[in-house]
Write a protein that holds these residues in place. Sequence first.
Motif, PDB file in Angstrom:
ATOM      1  N   LYS A  64       0.833  -1.209   0.000  1.00 13.17           N
ATOM      2  CA  LYS A  64       0.000   0.000   0.000  1.00 13.17           C
ATOM      3  C   LYS A  64       0.865   1.256   0.000  1.00 13.17           C
ATOM      4  O   LYS A  64       0.544   2.246  -0.661  1.00 13.17           O
ATOM      5  CB  LYS A  64      -0.932  -0.016   1.203  1.00 13.17           C
ATOM      6  CG  LYS A  64      -1.994  -1.103   1.136  1.00 13.17           C
ATOM      7  CD  LYS A  64      -2.811  -1.160   2.415  1.00 13.17           C
ATOM      8  CE  LYS A  64      -3.816  -2.303   2.369  1.00 13.17           C
ATOM      9  NZ  LYS A  64      -4.579  -2.434   3.633  1.00 13.17           N
ATOM     10  N   ALA A  65       1.969   1.207   0.754  1.00 12.71           N
ATOM     11  CA  ALA A  65       2.872   2.355   0.801  1.00 12.71           C
ATOM     12  C   ALA A  65       3.543   2.585  -0.549  1.00 12.71           C
ATOM     13  O   ALA A  65       3.838   3.724  -0.935  1.00 12.71           O
ATOM     14  CB  ALA A  65       3.922   2.143   1.884  1.00 12.71           C
ATOM     15  N   LEU A  66       3.787   1.508  -1.282  1.00 17.21           N
ATOM     16  CA  LEU A  66       4.445   1.604  -2.580  1.00 17.21           C
ATOM     17  C   LEU A  66       3.500   2.107  -3.669  1.00 17.21           C
ATOM     18  O   LEU A  66       3.949   2.697  -4.663  1.00 17.21           O
ATOM     19  CB  LEU A  66       5.001   0.231  -2.971  1.00 17.21           C
ATOM     20  CG  LEU A  66       5.721   0.122  -4.312  1.00 17.21           C
ATOM     21  CD1 LEU A  66       6.961   1.018  -4.339  1.00 17.21           C
ATOM     22  CD2 LEU A  66       6.116  -1.334  -4.590  1.00 17.21           C
ATOM     23  N   THR A  67       2.206   1.886  -3.510  1.00 20.08           N
ATOM     24  CA  THR A  67       1.228   2.147  -4.571  1.00 20.08           C
ATOM     25  C   THR A  67       1.339   3.530  -5.205  1.00 20.08           C
ATOM     26  O   THR A  67       1.425   3.634  -6.440  1.00 20.08           O
ATOM     27  CB  THR A  67      -0.203   1.910  -4.058  1.00 20.08           C
ATOM     28  OG1 THR A  67      -0.349   0.526  -3.721  1.00 20.08           O
ATOM     29  CG2 THR A  67      -1.233   2.278  -5.111  1.00 20.08           C
ATOM     30  N   ARG A  94      13.169   1.708  -3.638  1.00 20.33           N
ATOM     31  CA  ARG A  94      11.722   1.679  -3.813  1.00 20.33           C
ATOM     32  C   ARG A  94      11.127   3.082  -3.990  1.00 20.33           C
ATOM     33  O   ARG A  94       9.926   3.257  -3.866  1.00 20.33           O
ATOM     34  CB  ARG A  94      11.065   0.976  -2.619  1.00 20.33           C
ATOM     35  CG  ARG A  94      11.479  -0.492  -2.446  1.00 20.33           C
ATOM     36  CD  ARG A  94      11.045  -1.353  -3.611  1.00 20.33           C
ATOM     37  NE  ARG A  94      11.549  -2.706  -3.540  1.00 20.33           N
ATOM     38  CZ  ARG A  94      10.916  -3.727  -2.950  1.00 20.33           C
ATOM     39  NH1 ARG A  94       9.770  -3.532  -2.332  1.00 20.33           N
ATOM     40  NH2 ARG A  94      11.435  -4.937  -2.964  1.00 20.33           N
ATOM     41  N   GLU A  95      11.986   4.064  -4.267  1.00 20.18           N
ATOM     42  CA  GLU A  95      11.474   5.399  -4.548  1.00 20.18           C
ATOM     43  C   GLU A  95      11.170   5.512  -6.048  1.00 20.18           C
ATOM     44  O   GLU A  95      11.725   4.782  -6.869  1.00 20.18           O
ATOM     45  CB  GLU A  95      12.487   6.470  -4.144  1.00 20.18           C
ATOM     46  CG  GLU A  95      12.788   6.502  -2.658  1.00 20.18           C
ATOM     47  CD  GLU A  95      11.561   6.806  -1.818  1.00 20.18           C
ATOM     48  OE1 GLU A  95      10.718   7.622  -2.263  1.00 20.18           O
ATOM     49  OE2 GLU A  95      11.440   6.233  -0.714  1.00 20.18           O
ATOM     50  N   PHE A 142      16.189   2.902 -13.211  1.00 18.33           N
ATOM     51  CA  PHE A 142      16.336   1.500 -13.608  1.00 18.33           C
ATOM     52  C   PHE A 142      15.724   1.250 -14.987  1.00 18.33           C
ATOM     53  O   PHE A 142      16.364   0.654 -15.869  1.00 18.33           O
ATOM     54  CB  PHE A 142      15.669   0.611 -12.560  1.00 18.33           C
ATOM     55  CG  PHE A 142      15.628  -0.846 -12.921  1.00 18.33           C
ATOM     56  CD1 PHE A 142      16.711  -1.677 -12.671  1.00 18.33           C
ATOM     57  CD2 PHE A 142      14.492  -1.403 -13.497  1.00 18.33           C
ATOM     58  CE1 PHE A 142      16.673  -3.028 -13.010  1.00 18.33           C
ATOM     59  CE2 PHE A 142      14.444  -2.754 -13.832  1.00 18.33           C
ATOM     60  CZ  PHE A 142      15.539  -3.557 -13.583  1.00 18.33           C
ATOM     61  N   LEU A 143      14.496   1.692 -15.186  1.00 24.74           N
ATOM     62  CA  LEU A 143      13.813   1.417 -16.458  1.00 24.74           C
ATOM     63  C   LEU A 143      14.436   2.176 -17.614  1.00 24.74           C
ATOM     64  O   LEU A 143      14.517   1.653 -18.731  1.00 24.74           O
ATOM     65  CB  LEU A 143      12.333   1.752 -16.332  1.00 24.74           C
ATOM     66  CG  LEU A 143      11.513   0.763 -15.496  1.00 24.74           C
ATOM     67  CD1 LEU A 143      10.082   1.254 -15.324  1.00 24.74           C
ATOM     68  CD2 LEU A 143      11.517  -0.626 -16.136  1.00 24.74           C
ATOM     69  N   LYS A 202       3.221   6.618 -10.076  1.00 24.59           N
ATOM     70  CA  LYS A 202       3.994   7.675 -10.734  1.00 24.59           C
ATOM     71  C   LYS A 202       4.951   7.096 -11.771  1.00 24.59           C
ATOM     72  O   LYS A 202       5.195   7.708 -12.814  1.00 24.59           O
ATOM     73  CB  LYS A 202       4.770   8.479  -9.693  1.00 24.59           C
ATOM     74  CG  LYS A 202       3.900   9.363  -8.810  1.00 24.59           C
ATOM     75  CD  LYS A 202       4.747  10.113  -7.793  1.00 24.59           C
ATOM     76  CE  LYS A 202       3.885  10.965  -6.866  1.00 24.59           C
ATOM     77  NZ  LYS A 202       4.708  11.657  -5.833  1.00 24.59           N
ATOM     78  N   VAL A 203       5.498   5.918 -11.461  1.00 29.23           N
ATOM     79  CA  VAL A 203       6.389   5.256 -12.419  1.00 29.23           C
ATOM     80  C   VAL A 203       5.611   4.896 -13.682  1.00 29.23           C
ATOM     81  O   VAL A 203       6.060   5.133 -14.805  1.00 29.23           O
ATOM     82  CB  VAL A 203       7.027   3.994 -11.802  1.00 29.23           C
ATOM     83  CG1 VAL A 203       7.917   3.292 -12.832  1.00 29.23           C
ATOM     84  CG2 VAL A 203       7.842   4.343 -10.560  1.00 29.23           C
TER      85      VAL A 203
END
Length: 352
Positions: free
Chosen positions: A171-174, A232-233, A240-241, A179-180
């Motif tokens: 949930k914190a990552l969502t 994880r930011e 990375f992408l 945004k990514v």
Amino acid sequence: MQTFVALFLAVIASPTIASNVVDLDKSNFDNYVNGDKFAFVEFYAPWCGHCKNLAPAYEEVGDAFANIEGVLIAKVDADSERDLGSRFGVSGFPTLKYFSKGSTSAEDYSGGRTADDIVTFINGKASTAARVKKAATTVLDLDTANFDKFVKDSSKNVLVEFYAPWCGHCKALTPKYEKVAQTFKNEPECVVARLDADGHRDIGEKYGVSGFPTIKFFPKDNKDGEDYSGGRETSDFITFLNDKCGTHRVEGGGLDSSAGLIDELNVLAQKFMAEEENRAAILEEAGKVASEHSSPKDANYYVKVMEKIREKGSDFPTTESARLEKILGGAVSANKADEFGKRKNILGQFTV
């Protein structure tokens, strides 16, 4: 006076409603769970971590059935209402039970804990057709039906988050992950996706997912998947992408200052501006490079700029760049914004 008293008693007996989930207690439980309709009830405790994790999904269930008369979505604080908990054999939290229409006997629900899982179950039992209202998202949602279609497509690089709806870290990552996805939405070969690996455990197990969130990258040339172990930011994922996909995105979806640039043609652009007497020969050389380049559209724009400079003068890159800047300040499509952004970068090579 009797009317006032009756109204007062009705008000204090009415349930408290959080969104579209009805709060029940010993004073009103039997009035609502009385066999008149299908009832789905969560027995929870306010201090229970799993209950807190379930709460957002359960609110979505309530919203899904908000306008369906034959279904009640409710919850009971069984830590405070221990008599109700004991009555229905509640020994842990959250406990989910359902009551079929025409019955006041509870049956255990043991299915999945996502909103979709619960809504699908209720639809099957109550002969309804409710649907979970999904929030708009740019992240591609994967499931059994489309996982292989996207992940194993050799024309795409795919970043996949394997998550669980109840997982706090997920949930914190969502919002960051969203945004990514927004950043790369105009890159068809660079896909940002996610899979509910709690609801699709067979796929999660196939790729060795043992915790949430697990993030894997499936490049064009390796559909077995690679573990993502970076930060994880949002910025970590974008870096990375860009590296893996050969893209030049900045957060929000724009292009960085190197997008569209070609080293060999950058050298010729600067030489073209410095050696006015040799421009014809340099233009010819640039044409040969462009005709053989893997990015012909960008490469040919260098040639076009050289031709325009010979036609209109050395100020062309500056005036054209200003014109494009003005266009970009208005409403343009994502594709046009990319095209004009690359052109501005290339024009900049003629003004240094």
